[in-house]
Write an enzyme that holds these catalytic residues in place. Structure first.
Site: not given
Ligand code: ADP
Length: 398
Positions: A7, A91, A180, A241, A336, A385
């Site tokens: 990645n 990725r 995602h 964001r 979490n 992922e």
């Protein structure tokens, strides 16, 4: 077969080696500050100590060379030679409308990925640099690109079109793509598997809540909507964001603060989200949870607004799918933060959601956090992922 999963970002590179037979990660690490001073590589073999080496990495080829050296190191490596790495899975952030599936890499595919660069100028060029560096060092090893956008390519037109002049879609392909995707796909499939139900029979909403955050609606095994858009800026309030806004706010801030469009975009991408909303308390939900529990007003406002937005997206996807069977929480925050999950679920009484407090307090398991009589099942499914990329890679090279 051992699969190297890469990645690659503009100045960092995450890697894992996964044995596809056992699906276990046998080594992982991170190269940081590539092309900058004080670059370093970390390397952790499964069950071993993490090693961090500060060493110059002028470019990504050097970073990957160091990764391969660490993996084959006679003392601490996990493979004897590079021949023991059967394939590499990369990725890639944006596949545009060209890639609805993962694909084996060759020159023609590389050219098609490059054509998507306009759509993700911050991410795709870095992904391509990583792929090229790997192809140079492992010229005979098969490589696969796995796209963040691919899973969402099944969205219907009414979900992906914006209310803009149609010519912008025709000329520039401006539309919702979503990101995602590897995580939304992995988590929704895993939820069906854990429940022992057929993926194709379920209506699933996945809340991927990490530093970047997005929600998706998966109906009968296909994504029908997702909250991120042309870029990852749309949708939920994220770490830094903004997520959804009245677009006229851009002009308003520009005039009031005397900023140009690039400066405004930096504010929306890097200074907004829970960081901005909490008046710079933190972008980390651990700090926000602690603040909330201590009665801090900035933390309280931020968590309430964040969770309300997630609940609104869930509601809109219930409408889009005419119901929902399973709601999944995943990624750093989703896995979490029991407080965030319970604050979101407080809005879901109309779906007959009844939370099991003990289950909601657990961590690191694929688990239902609702009581057996809850009309809708809410689950925590840790995302993976890298494993999803490794699986795709094996599927294509076999
Ligand atoms: P990304 O991959 O987008 O960088 P992650 O999925 O790793 O993000 O999520 C990172 C976020 O998860 C952190 O910013 C932090 O807010 C949150 N997080 C991690 N651990 C906890 C925890 N124990 N409690 C609450 N939030 C957590």
């Amino acid at each position: 077969m051992n699969i190297l999963v890469i990645n690659c970002g503009s100045s960092s590179l995450k890697y894992q080696v996964i044995n596809s037979d056992t699906e276990q990660c046998i080594a992982k690490g991170l190269c940081e500050r590539i092309g900058i001073d004080a670059s370093q590589i970390s390397y952790t073999p499964a069950g071993g100590e993490k090693e961090v080496t500060v060493t110059p990495m002028p470019d990504h080829t050097e970073a990957i060379r160091l990764v391969l050296e660490a993996l084959t190191n006679p003392r601490t490596g996990v493979v004897k030679s590079l021949d023991e790495i059967g394939a590499v899975g990369h990725r890639v952030v944006h596949g545009g409308e060209k890639f609805a599936q993962s694909t084996l890499l060759n020159d023609a595919v590389m050219a098609a990925i490059e054509e998507c660069n306009d759509l993700a100028p911050l991410h795709n060029p870095a992904n391509i640099i990583g792929i090229n560096a790997c192809r140079k060092l492992m010229p005979t090893t098969p490589m696969v690109a796995v796209f963040d956008t691919a899973f969402h390519q099944t969205m219907p037109e009414e979900a992906y079109m914006y209310g803009l002049p149609y010519e912008y879609y025709q000329k520039y392909k401006i539309r919702r793509y979503g990101f995602h995707g590897t995580s939304h796909s992995y988590v929704s499939k895993k939820a069906a598997e854990v429940l022992g139900k057929k993926y194709e029979d379920l209506k699933i909403i996945v809340c991927h809540l990490g530093n970047g955050a997005s929600v998706s609606a998966v109906k009968n095994g296909k994504c029908v909507d997702t909250s991120m858009g042309l870029t990852p800026l749309e949708g939920l309030i994220m770490g830094t964001r903004s997520g959804d806004l009245d677009p006229a706010i851009l002009e308003f801030i520009a005039h009031k603060e005397n900023k140009n469009i690039d400066e405004i975009m930096t504010i929306l991408n890097k200074k907004s989200g829970v960081l901005g909303l909490s008046d710079n308390l933190s972008s980390d939900f651990r700090d926000l949870e602690a603040g909330y529990n201590n009665g801090d007003e900035n933390a309280s406002r931020t968590l309430k607004t964040f969770c309300y937005r997630v609940a609104k997206y869930i509601g809109s996807y219930v409408a889009a799918m005419n119901g929902v069977d399973v709601i999944c929480f995943t990624a750093g925050v989703g896995e979490n933060a029991p407080l965030v999950r319970s604050m979101v679920c407080d809005y879901l009484g109309y779906l007959g959601v009844s939370i099991d407090k003990d289950a909601n307090a657990k961590r690191g398991e694929d688990i239902a956090i609702t009581t057996p009589d809850s009309r809708t099942t809410v689950m925590v499914i840790p995302t993976n992922e890298e494993l999803a990329i490794a699986r795709e890679t094996v599927r294509l090279v076999k």
